[in-house]
Design a protein around this motif. Structure first.
Motif, PDB file in Angstrom:
ATOM      1  N   LEU A   2       3.721  19.145   1.121  1.00 48.21           N
ATOM      2  CA  LEU A   2       3.931  19.580   0.502  1.00 48.21           C
ATOM      3  C   LEU A   2       2.965  21.263   0.286  1.00 48.21           C
ATOM      4  O   LEU A   2       1.968  21.670   1.202  1.00 48.21           O
ATOM      5  N   ASP A   6       4.514  21.905  -5.318  1.00 47.83           N
ATOM      6  CA  ASP A   6       4.184  20.672  -5.563  1.00 47.83           C
ATOM      7  C   ASP A   6       3.184  19.821  -6.550  1.00 47.83           C
ATOM      8  O   ASP A   6       3.119  18.345  -6.495  1.00 47.83           O
ATOM      9  N   ARG A  38      12.818  19.313  -6.822  1.00 45.81           N
ATOM     10  CA  ARG A  38      11.316  19.267  -6.404  1.00 45.81           C
ATOM     11  C   ARG A  38      10.810  17.852  -6.787  1.00 45.81           C
ATOM     12  O   ARG A  38      10.553  16.644  -6.162  1.00 45.81           O
ATOM     13  N   ARG A  41      13.435  15.182  -5.054  1.00 48.65           N
ATOM     14  CA  ARG A  41      12.212  15.723  -3.028  1.00 48.65           C
ATOM     15  C   ARG A  41      11.352  14.344  -3.542  1.00 48.65           C
ATOM     16  O   ARG A  41      11.090  13.498  -2.175  1.00 48.65           O
ATOM     17  N   LEU A  42      10.354  14.539  -4.035  1.00 45.59           N
ATOM     18  CA  LEU A  42       8.525  13.609  -4.125  1.00 45.59           C
ATOM     19  C   LEU A  42       9.420  12.314  -4.136  1.00 45.59           C
ATOM     20  O   LEU A  42       8.527  11.349  -3.729  1.00 45.59           O
ATOM     21  N   LYS A  43       9.817  12.486  -5.292  1.00 43.43           N
ATOM     22  CA  LYS A  43      10.006  10.682  -5.815  1.00 43.43           C
ATOM     23  C   LYS A  43      11.447  10.125  -3.902  1.00 43.43           C
ATOM     24  O   LYS A  43      10.920   9.016  -3.493  1.00 43.43           O
ATOM     25  N   ASP A  44      12.422  10.636  -3.713  1.00 38.26           N
ATOM     26  CA  ASP A  44      13.159  10.779  -2.589  1.00 38.26           C
ATOM     27  C   ASP A  44      11.741  10.095  -0.902  1.00 38.26           C
ATOM     28  O   ASP A  44      11.710   9.104  -0.308  1.00 38.26           O
ATOM     29  N   GLU A  45      11.130  11.343  -0.706  1.00 41.33           N
ATOM     30  CA  GLU A  45       9.622  11.416   0.173  1.00 41.33           C
ATOM     31  C   GLU A  45       8.838  10.180   0.226  1.00 41.33           C
ATOM     32  O   GLU A  45       7.501  10.238   0.771  1.00 41.33           O
ATOM     33  N   GLY A  46       8.690   9.690  -0.918  1.00 45.16           N
ATOM     34  CA  GLY A  46       7.525   8.163  -1.319  1.00 45.16           C
ATOM     35  C   GLY A  46       6.385   8.962  -2.122  1.00 45.16           C
ATOM     36  O   GLY A  46       5.597   7.568  -2.477  1.00 45.16           O
ATOM     37  N   PHE A  47       6.108   9.956  -2.376  1.00 46.66           N
ATOM     38  CA  PHE A  47       5.118  10.741  -3.026  1.00 46.66           C
ATOM     39  C   PHE A  47       5.186   9.925  -5.060  1.00 46.66           C
ATOM     40  O   PHE A  47       3.917   9.551  -4.811  1.00 46.66           O
TER      41      PHE A  47
END
Length: 153
Positions: A2, A6, A38, A41-47
């Protein structure tokens, strides 16, 4: 990994997940499409695990909070499974944490009033044997953070 944008996006979404992407983009100096990518991507990466709605506990008729400290007489796997099932079956129990130290668990229970604690108590002890339970009524919520610090990710 991040970056500062982010982290700021995550902070803004924790404060209000319904705010328009345009507003978030303006706050972090990005175009709406770049900001939207972004967030995806934050959802896809599990954040971002999920988006939920916080309800007003008073309007929902649940203004009272009771914390219950539990000590167990067993730590066997079958007892733990029964305990997990027991606390999951009682909707008023909104959080359960396993502890270190002299106690085994702390339960956060939301109730319409203090008297309703007895109903929850009876539901719980009918499902699982506990060595000791001590209830503590919350008189005031001093801090209830709605989000996580974003500077550690």
């Amino acid at each position: 990994m991040l970056d500062e944008r982010d982290r700021k996006i995550l902070g803004l979404l924790q404060a209000n997940a319904e705010q328009p992407v345009n507003d978030i983009a303006a706050a972090v100096a990005l175009s709406p499409s770049a900001c939207s990518r972004r967030i995806a991507r934050l959802k896809d990466e599990g954040f971002i695990l999920r988006t939920t709605t916080e309800l007003d506990r008073r309007k929902m008729g649940l203004p009272t909070t009771v914390f219950v400290i539990v000590r167990t007489g067993s730590h066997a796997a079958d007892w733990l499974d029964k305990f997990h099932s027991a606390v999951s079956a009682v909707p008023e129990i909104v959080e359960v944490h396993r502890l270190t130290g002299n106690f085994d668990y702390i339960l956060k229970i939301v109730l319409p009033d203090v008297e309703h604690y007895d109903v929850v108590y009876k539901q719980l002890v009918s499902r699982i044997e506990l060595f000791d339970m001590s209830a503590y009524i919350s008189m005031e919520t001093v801090k209830a953070a709605q989000g996580l610090p974003t500077n550690y990710a």
